[in-house]
Scaffold this motif. Sequence first.
Motif, short mmCIF file in Angstrom:
data_model
loop_
_atom_site.label_atom_id
_atom_site.label_comp_id
_atom_site.label_asym_id
_atom_site.label_seq_id
_atom_site.Cartn_x
_atom_site.Cartn_y
_atom_site.Cartn_z
N THR A 84 -33.19 12.89 28.98
CA THR A 84 -32.36 12.49 30.12
C THR A 84 -32.78 11.09 30.57
OG1 THR A 84 -32.05 14.77 30.85
CG2 THR A 84 -31.69 13.04 32.49
N TYR A 85 -34.08 10.87 30.65
CA TYR A 85 -34.60 9.56 31.02
C TYR A 85 -34.15 8.49 30.02
CZ TYR A 85 -37.97 5.73 31.16
OH TYR A 85 -38.54 4.50 31.17
N LEU A 86 -34.25 8.78 28.72
CA LEU A 86 -33.85 7.82 27.70
C LEU A 86 -32.36 7.51 27.78
CD1 LEU A 86 -35.73 8.65 24.38
CD2 LEU A 86 -36.09 6.75 25.95
N TYR A 87 -31.58 8.54 28.07
CA TYR A 87 -30.13 8.33 28.21
C TYR A 87 -29.84 7.38 29.37
CZ TYR A 87 -25.23 9.37 29.15
OH TYR A 87 -23.88 9.27 29.39
N TRP A 155 -38.03 13.18 35.62
CA TRP A 155 -36.96 13.25 36.61
C TRP A 155 -37.09 12.09 37.60
CZ3 TRP A 155 -36.58 13.78 41.95
CH2 TRP A 155 -35.32 14.12 42.44
N PHE A 156 -38.31 11.86 38.08
CA PHE A 156 -38.54 10.74 39.00
C PHE A 156 -38.30 9.40 38.29
CE2 PHE A 156 -40.97 13.74 41.70
CZ PHE A 156 -40.37 13.44 42.92
N ALA A 157 -38.68 9.32 37.00
CA ALA A 157 -38.47 8.08 36.26
C ALA A 157 -36.97 7.79 36.10
CB ALA A 157 -39.14 8.18 34.89
N ALA A 158 -36.18 8.83 35.79
CA ALA A 158 -34.73 8.66 35.66
C ALA A 158 -34.10 8.32 37.00
CB ALA A 158 -34.11 9.92 35.07
N LEU A 182 -23.83 10.48 36.78
CA LEU A 182 -25.24 10.54 36.40
C LEU A 182 -26.06 11.27 37.45
CD1 LEU A 182 -25.86 6.94 34.99
CD2 LEU A 182 -25.52 9.05 33.73
N PHE A 183 -25.62 11.22 38.69
CA PHE A 183 -26.32 11.94 39.74
C PHE A 183 -26.30 13.44 39.46
CE2 PHE A 183 -26.38 14.12 43.89
CZ PHE A 183 -27.62 13.69 44.35
#
Length: 372
Positions: A84-87, A155-158, A182-183
């Motif tokens: 999810t972060y990479l996306y 999650w925090f990074a995204a 995205l939210f």
Amino acid sequence: MPPISLNIWIATPLLLGAIQGVFLALLLPRFYRTNLSANKALSILLWSGSCSLLLYVFTAVYGYFPRRSIVFIDSFAFLFAPFTYLYFLRLLFPSRRATKFEKLLFLPSAVHTVYGMALFRHSEESMAQLVFYNAFEKEWLFIFGFLVIWTMFFWFAALRLFLKFLKKTKNLVPHKPKIHYLFAFLLALFLGNVISIVFAMDFFFQVRLFSFTQTYIGWTIIPFLIYMLSYVAMGRPELLTVSYEVKKNQVTQKQVSEIEALKSSLETLMRREHLYRNPKLSLPELAEQLGVGPTKLSNTINHCYATNFYDFLNRYRLQDFIHKLEHWEHQKHTLLALAYEVGFNSKTTFYKSFKKSFRLTPSEYIDQMNKP
């Protein structure tokens, strides 16, 4: 964790969701190549979600696999948050280069897979006995705790990427990037983690907050929401790419001259080379041919044409398509064949763009052409 049998009526939508996820994972990188790196990350996310659903259904419901196979669900769960972060990273900041750090994102999942394979040295009967006497409780508690920390970290990074992008694009011209969906990704991931914690409290500490907490369904909520969001994106390909736009600040005379020069070069290149006919043409590729950065090219398109990159390309494609109609090429080829020839890569995008520009369908436009 040992599975709890599910009702077949619950298993059916899970199975359909998994099939839907496989379909989308195969389709996204094949047909939507505007931001291939972001689409690949989303595809891996869909694959991991689909595999976890299939594993759960075929193990917990139908019993095709040994019950201890359920432990591999966590192997897939370790992939949800990092991808999810990479996306988010590749979608919102496509110019950033990949780092060695990204290769480490597979590590926890790989280690957990090896651990799961080690459990198969026990027979089904002996495994059941060991579970009954809580032989694996500390191990599973540690794994679950690490999984929660791992998930929340990404999650925090995204979330940080999302907020950073919102801040950077706060004062844009009216055509703002549509990234509110995205939210929902972030919300799904957070809720999945919270629900899994609730279920774990029941399993490890016998703290039951709800009557249904023994069903291992927490992580399956995430794939379902991702499939739904992906279907939305399939209908609106512009959601799979994001471009920066010009801010509402004063432009200096020097910047005006640079913008006009770039605009002239851009129009010359589009008319002479017909680059818009390439359905895979991306903003970075076009910027490279013009010798400028993607952000500068995006800003120029936004400033000069009050539109985004893909609508800009579609304008040229529609002009080319109309030119072909005026030369009666639709009598030799289908409308869709002509649409593909001018650069459109899907029937939906073509018809949507055409009707948006002309307030008519292609057939209605032809009918008006034929009127005396």
